[in-house]
Write a protein that holds these residues in place. Structure first.
Motif, PDB file in Angstrom:
ATOM      1  N   TRP A  79       0.712  -1.338   0.138  1.00  0.00           N
ATOM      2  CA  TRP A  79       0.117   0.346   0.106  1.00  0.00           C
ATOM      3  C   TRP A  79       1.031   1.236  -0.136  1.00  0.00           C
ATOM      4  O   TRP A  79       1.771   1.399   1.093  1.00  0.00           O
ATOM      5  CB  TRP A  79      -0.919   0.037   1.279  1.00  0.00           C
ATOM      6  N   ASP A  80       0.902   1.995  -1.136  1.00  0.00           N
ATOM      7  CA  ASP A  80       1.592   3.281  -1.203  1.00  0.00           C
ATOM      8  C   ASP A  80       3.177   2.948  -0.978  1.00  0.00           C
ATOM      9  O   ASP A  80       3.899   3.655  -0.366  1.00  0.00           O
ATOM     10  CB  ASP A  80       1.197   4.285  -0.107  1.00  0.00           C
ATOM     11  N   GLY A  81       3.576   1.963  -1.726  1.00  0.00           N
ATOM     12  CA  GLY A  81       4.832   1.459  -1.821  1.00  0.00           C
ATOM     13  C   GLY A  81       5.411   0.737  -0.262  1.00  0.00           C
ATOM     14  O   GLY A  81       6.516   0.266  -0.489  1.00  0.00           O
ATOM     15  N   GLN A  82       4.596   0.603   0.609  1.00  0.00           N
ATOM     16  CA  GLN A  82       4.924   0.064   1.781  1.00  0.00           C
ATOM     17  C   GLN A  82       4.164  -1.479   2.015  1.00  0.00           C
ATOM     18  O   GLN A  82       3.089  -1.437   1.701  1.00  0.00           O
ATOM     19  CB  GLN A  82       4.747   0.633   2.951  1.00  0.00           C
ATOM     20  N   TYR A  83       4.835  -2.289   2.768  1.00  0.00           N
ATOM     21  CA  TYR A  83       3.983  -3.613   3.180  1.00  0.00           C
ATOM     22  C   TYR A  83       3.157  -3.096   4.235  1.00  0.00           C
ATOM     23  O   TYR A  83       3.704  -2.381   5.244  1.00  0.00           O
ATOM     24  CB  TYR A  83       5.028  -4.805   3.774  1.00  0.00           C
ATOM     25  N   ARG A  84       1.986  -3.765   4.322  1.00  0.00           N
ATOM     26  CA  ARG A  84       0.895  -3.304   5.470  1.00  0.00           C
ATOM     27  C   ARG A  84       0.273  -4.518   5.752  1.00  0.00           C
ATOM     28  O   ARG A  84      -0.231  -5.102   5.219  1.00  0.00           O
ATOM     29  CB  ARG A  84       0.066  -2.074   5.132  1.00  0.00           C
ATOM     30  N   LEU A  96     -13.481  -6.231  -2.535  1.00  0.00           N
ATOM     31  CA  LEU A  96     -13.746  -4.727  -2.256  1.00  0.00           C
ATOM     32  C   LEU A  96     -12.631  -4.436  -1.191  1.00  0.00           C
ATOM     33  O   LEU A  96     -12.339  -5.030  -0.399  1.00  0.00           O
ATOM     34  CB  LEU A  96     -15.158  -4.994  -1.435  1.00  0.00           C
ATOM     35  N   LEU A  97     -12.343  -2.993  -1.533  1.00  0.00           N
ATOM     36  CA  LEU A  97     -11.298  -2.266  -0.739  1.00  0.00           C
ATOM     37  C   LEU A  97     -12.325  -1.514   0.008  1.00  0.00           C
ATOM     38  O   LEU A  97     -12.831  -0.577  -0.628  1.00  0.00           O
ATOM     39  CB  LEU A  97     -10.211  -1.889  -1.736  1.00  0.00           C
ATOM     40  N   GLY A  98     -12.107  -1.199   1.342  1.00  0.00           N
ATOM     41  CA  GLY A  98     -12.741  -0.702   1.999  1.00  0.00           C
ATOM     42  C   GLY A  98     -12.225   0.434   2.783  1.00  0.00           C
ATOM     43  O   GLY A  98     -10.923   0.736   2.592  1.00  0.00           O
ATOM     44  N   MET A  99     -12.983   1.330   3.525  1.00  0.00           N
ATOM     45  CA  MET A  99     -12.565   2.437   4.055  1.00  0.00           C
ATOM     46  C   MET A  99     -11.415   2.408   5.299  1.00  0.00           C
ATOM     47  O   MET A  99     -10.581   3.250   5.267  1.00  0.00           O
ATOM     48  CB  MET A  99     -13.561   3.166   4.942  1.00  0.00           C
ATOM     49  N   GLY A 104      -6.769   7.764   6.188  1.00  0.00           N
ATOM     50  CA  GLY A 104      -5.683   8.733   6.205  1.00  0.00           C
ATOM     51  C   GLY A 104      -5.145   8.917   4.783  1.00  0.00           C
ATOM     52  O   GLY A 104      -4.231   9.523   4.513  1.00  0.00           O
ATOM     53  N   HIS A 105      -6.086   8.853   3.760  1.00  0.00           N
ATOM     54  CA  HIS A 105      -5.732   9.253   2.388  1.00  0.00           C
ATOM     55  C   HIS A 105      -6.892   9.990   1.747  1.00  0.00           C
ATOM     56  O   HIS A 105      -7.945   9.837   2.192  1.00  0.00           O
ATOM     57  CB  HIS A 105      -5.308   7.865   1.605  1.00  0.00           C
ATOM     58  N   ARG A 106      -6.596  10.553   0.662  1.00  0.00           N
ATOM     59  CA  ARG A 106      -7.403  11.128  -0.286  1.00  0.00           C
ATOM     60  C   ARG A 106      -7.643  10.457  -1.364  1.00  0.00           C
ATOM     61  O   ARG A 106      -6.927   9.839  -2.133  1.00  0.00           O
ATOM     62  CB  ARG A 106      -6.948  12.585  -0.800  1.00  0.00           C
ATOM     63  N   LEU A 107      -9.040  10.085  -1.619  1.00  0.00           N
ATOM     64  CA  LEU A 107      -9.482   9.379  -2.986  1.00  0.00           C
ATOM     65  C   LEU A 107     -10.040  10.254  -3.825  1.00  0.00           C
ATOM     66  O   LEU A 107     -10.968  11.102  -3.576  1.00  0.00           O
ATOM     67  CB  LEU A 107     -10.562   8.492  -2.459  1.00  0.00           C
ATOM     68  N   ALA A 121      -1.624  10.051   0.291  1.00  0.00           N
ATOM     69  CA  ALA A 121      -1.649  10.022   1.702  1.00  0.00           C
ATOM     70  C   ALA A 121      -1.893  11.503   1.978  1.00  0.00           C
ATOM     71  O   ALA A 121      -1.412  12.501   1.287  1.00  0.00           O
ATOM     72  CB  ALA A 121      -0.120   9.550   2.112  1.00  0.00           C
ATOM     73  N   LEU A 122      -2.606  11.783   3.067  1.00  0.00           N
ATOM     74  CA  LEU A 122      -2.745  13.103   3.602  1.00  0.00           C
ATOM     75  C   LEU A 122      -1.838  13.527   4.401  1.00  0.00           C
ATOM     76  O   LEU A 122      -1.037  12.478   5.143  1.00  0.00           O
ATOM     77  CB  LEU A 122      -4.145  13.150   4.392  1.00  0.00           C
TER      78      LEU A 122
END
Length: 122
Positions: A79-84, A96-99, A104-107, A121-122
């Protein structure tokens, strides 16, 4: 920045790399669902293919107000270049990808077929 596309069914989609703790990975095409408060849902076939470990069961409220029991599995995503590390709800629907993942991100969605989907990322 993370990029996706609006498909022909007018869904905001995003490819997501999902893996297990042994680094086995698969790219999953997900649909962004802002009404889903969890991280990610996957069908049992993908959960089995990735050999994801069961973590817990939880009662979840669906969009129609009904409640159901979901099994949750531990997984890693890029996620955003990092393992999470996240929890995946087992559901026999499209992924489905949820909230919880978007938090912490802008869509930003260009809501036309082929339109861009951007997450930052915000």
């Amino acid at each position: 920045m993370i990029y996706g596309v609006v498909n022909l069914r007018r869904e905001a989609t995003l490819p997501l790399v999902v893996g297990n703790m042994n680094k086995q990975q698969q790219v999953i095409d997900t649909v962004i669902d802002t009404g889903f408060s969890g991280f990610l849902s996957l069908p049992s076939s993908i959960i089995s293919a990735l050999d994801l470990p069961w973590s817990a069961s939880d009662i979840v409220t669906l969009g129609d107000g009904s409640e159901t029991l979901f099994d949750l599995y531990a997984a890693n995503v890029i996620w955003d270049g990092q393992y999470r590390e996240i929890y995946i709800a087992e559901s026999e629907t499209e992924p489905l990808l949820g909230m919880a993942l978007l938090y912490g991100h802008r869509l930003q969605i260009d809501a036309i077929e082929g339109g861009s989907v951007k997450i930052e990322a915000l």
